[in-house]
Scaffold this motif. Structure first.
Motif, short mmCIF file in Angstrom:
data_model
loop_
_atom_site.label_atom_id
_atom_site.label_comp_id
_atom_site.label_asym_id
_atom_site.label_seq_id
_atom_site.Cartn_x
_atom_site.Cartn_y
_atom_site.Cartn_z
N HIS A 88 0.85 -1.20 0.00
CA HIS A 88 0.00 0.00 0.00
C HIS A 88 0.88 1.24 0.00
CE1 HIS A 88 -3.12 2.86 1.24
NE2 HIS A 88 -4.00 1.95 0.84
N LYS A 89 0.43 2.30 -0.65
CA LYS A 89 1.25 3.51 -0.76
C LYS A 89 1.51 4.16 0.61
CE LYS A 89 -2.31 7.05 -1.49
NZ LYS A 89 -2.74 8.18 -2.35
N ASP A 90 0.66 3.88 1.60
CA ASP A 90 0.85 4.44 2.93
C ASP A 90 1.83 3.64 3.78
OD1 ASP A 90 -0.92 6.48 2.37
OD2 ASP A 90 -2.66 5.40 3.16
N ASN A 91 2.27 2.50 3.27
CA ASN A 91 3.27 1.70 3.99
C ASN A 91 4.62 2.43 3.88
OD1 ASN A 91 5.22 -0.27 4.74
ND2 ASN A 91 3.82 -1.92 4.19
N PRO A 92 5.26 2.76 5.01
CA PRO A 92 6.51 3.53 4.95
C PRO A 92 7.72 2.76 4.42
CG PRO A 92 6.00 2.94 7.23
CD PRO A 92 4.81 2.54 6.40
N ILE A 106 9.82 -12.76 5.06
CA ILE A 106 8.39 -12.43 5.05
C ILE A 106 7.55 -13.60 4.54
CG2 ILE A 106 6.68 -11.04 3.79
CD1 ILE A 106 8.61 -8.65 4.11
N TYR A 107 8.01 -14.25 3.48
CA TYR A 107 7.21 -15.32 2.88
C TYR A 107 7.37 -16.67 3.58
CZ TYR A 107 5.01 -12.63 -0.75
OH TYR A 107 4.20 -11.74 -1.41
N THR A 108 8.27 -16.76 4.54
CA THR A 108 8.39 -17.98 5.33
C THR A 108 8.03 -17.71 6.80
OG1 THR A 108 10.76 -17.55 5.70
CG2 THR A 108 10.17 -18.97 3.83
N ARG A 109 7.50 -16.51 7.06
CA ARG A 109 7.05 -16.07 8.40
C ARG A 109 8.16 -16.03 9.45
NH1 ARG A 109 2.36 -14.47 9.55
NH2 ARG A 109 2.54 -14.90 11.78
N LYS A 120 7.52 -3.67 11.48
CA LYS A 120 8.55 -2.92 12.20
C LYS A 120 9.92 -3.61 12.12
CE LYS A 120 7.70 -4.90 16.83
NZ LYS A 120 7.29 -4.59 18.23
N GLU A 121 9.94 -4.91 11.81
CA GLU A 121 11.19 -5.64 11.68
C GLU A 121 11.96 -5.25 10.42
OE1 GLU A 121 10.90 -9.97 12.73
OE2 GLU A 121 8.76 -9.51 12.84
N VAL A 122 11.27 -4.58 9.49
CA VAL A 122 11.95 -4.13 8.26
C VAL A 122 11.82 -2.62 8.08
CG1 VAL A 122 11.79 -6.34 7.05
CG2 VAL A 122 9.88 -4.72 6.91
#
Length: 287
Positions: free
Chosen positions: A122-126, A138-141, A147-149
């Motif tokens: 989303h465009k609001d994601n910093p 991210i894709y393996t959880r 906040k981790e990235v």
């Protein structure tokens, strides 16, 4: 010589024969488009990649202006469907968003464009950029919170694509993630569903066609593509080879094209198609 290379060489030789017997009209000559002296009519059925469908439809509209008695029919369902339908004879030309595999070398492939696979949020994601290691996390959880990235304190909603689709195969191969290791919140069947998932959930992330992402962003959809290992997902970076996750967009046939099929593929490989390919936010293959 690879099957695709042989096909391109043969079609080039046959194209020279067509050019020798063709002629220009004034409007077509200005666009670099060649009108065949032989009147074409009939229907061409395409099936396969949803990423390629808008491009083939756009090429088809221009082709129909040159040949008004030709009908174009485009069906989606993924690159695997394109392969299957061509083999079964239920379509004339398949649309495949990847290179042909070793067990598909019975088919002929004609690359017409290049595209990449990027991640959108989303465009609001910093968050602006992810490393390859972070994408795998991210894709393996192993990474479950933005906040981790460097993002907000919010859960990550990872969206996958269906197995067997060209984008999922390229994504899996590039990041070396086994299918059983994916831990995701959902699956988006095509690019449109992927964009919808991100628009409706500001914490979602999905991978999709660079060209399709560019179009959606240009239409004002509230999404953005992320830098991958610091490299922007743009047509320019696909063209110069800097963006790492890229693929050919192929038209495939069961036998060497002749007649109507050959005329369309000739057109898709000609300079006349370049502006259409670029307008669809893809990179012409021979650019």
């Amino acid at each position: 010589m690879a099957r695709t290379s042989k096909a391109c060489a043969l079609i080039a030789v046959l194209s020279a024969t067509l050019i020798g017997g063709g002629c220009f009209d004034n409007n077509a000559q200005q666009k670099g488009e060649r009108i065949s002296s032989e009147k074409l009519h009939g229907k061409i059925r395409f099936a396969g990649s949803s990423t390629m469908a808008p491009l083939v439809e756009a090429l088809g509209k221009r082709f129909q202006k040159l040949h008004p008695e030709v009908a174009i029919e485009v069906a989606t369902g993924g690159s695997s469907r394109g392969i299957q339908d061509v083999r079964e004879g239920s379509c004339n030309i398949g649309m495949v968003g990847r290179s042909l595999k070793d067990d598909e070398r019975d088919l002929l492939g004609f690359p017409i464009a290049r595209d990449g696979v990027c991640l959108i949020v989303h465009k609001d994601n910093p968050v602006k950029s992810l490393s390859s290691e972070q994408v795998v996390g991210i894709y393996t959880r192993k990474i479950t919170n933005w906040k981790e990235v460097g993002g907000n304190d919010a859960p990550v909603t990872a969206i996958n694509r269906p197995e067997g689709r060209a984008q999922s195969e390229l994504f899996t191969q590039f990041f070396k993630i086994k299918s059983e290791d994916f831990k995701v919140a959902g699956v988006a069947g095509d690019n449109q569903e992927g964009v919808k998932a991100v628009v409706e959930n500001p914490n979602a992330i999905v991978y999709m066609s660079v060209g399709e992402a560019d179009i959606r962003i240009g239409q004002g959809m509230p999404v953005k593509s992320l830098l991958m290992d610091g490299i922007t997902a743009t047509s320019r970076n696909i063209r110069n080879g800097r963006f790492p996750i890229q693929r050919p967009l192929m038209l495939i046939t069961r036998t060497l094209p002749a007649g109507l099929m050959k005329a369309f593929i000739d057109f898709a490989l000609s300079p006349s198609a370049t502006e259409i390919i670029s307008a669809c936010s893809f990179v012409p293959y021979l650019d």
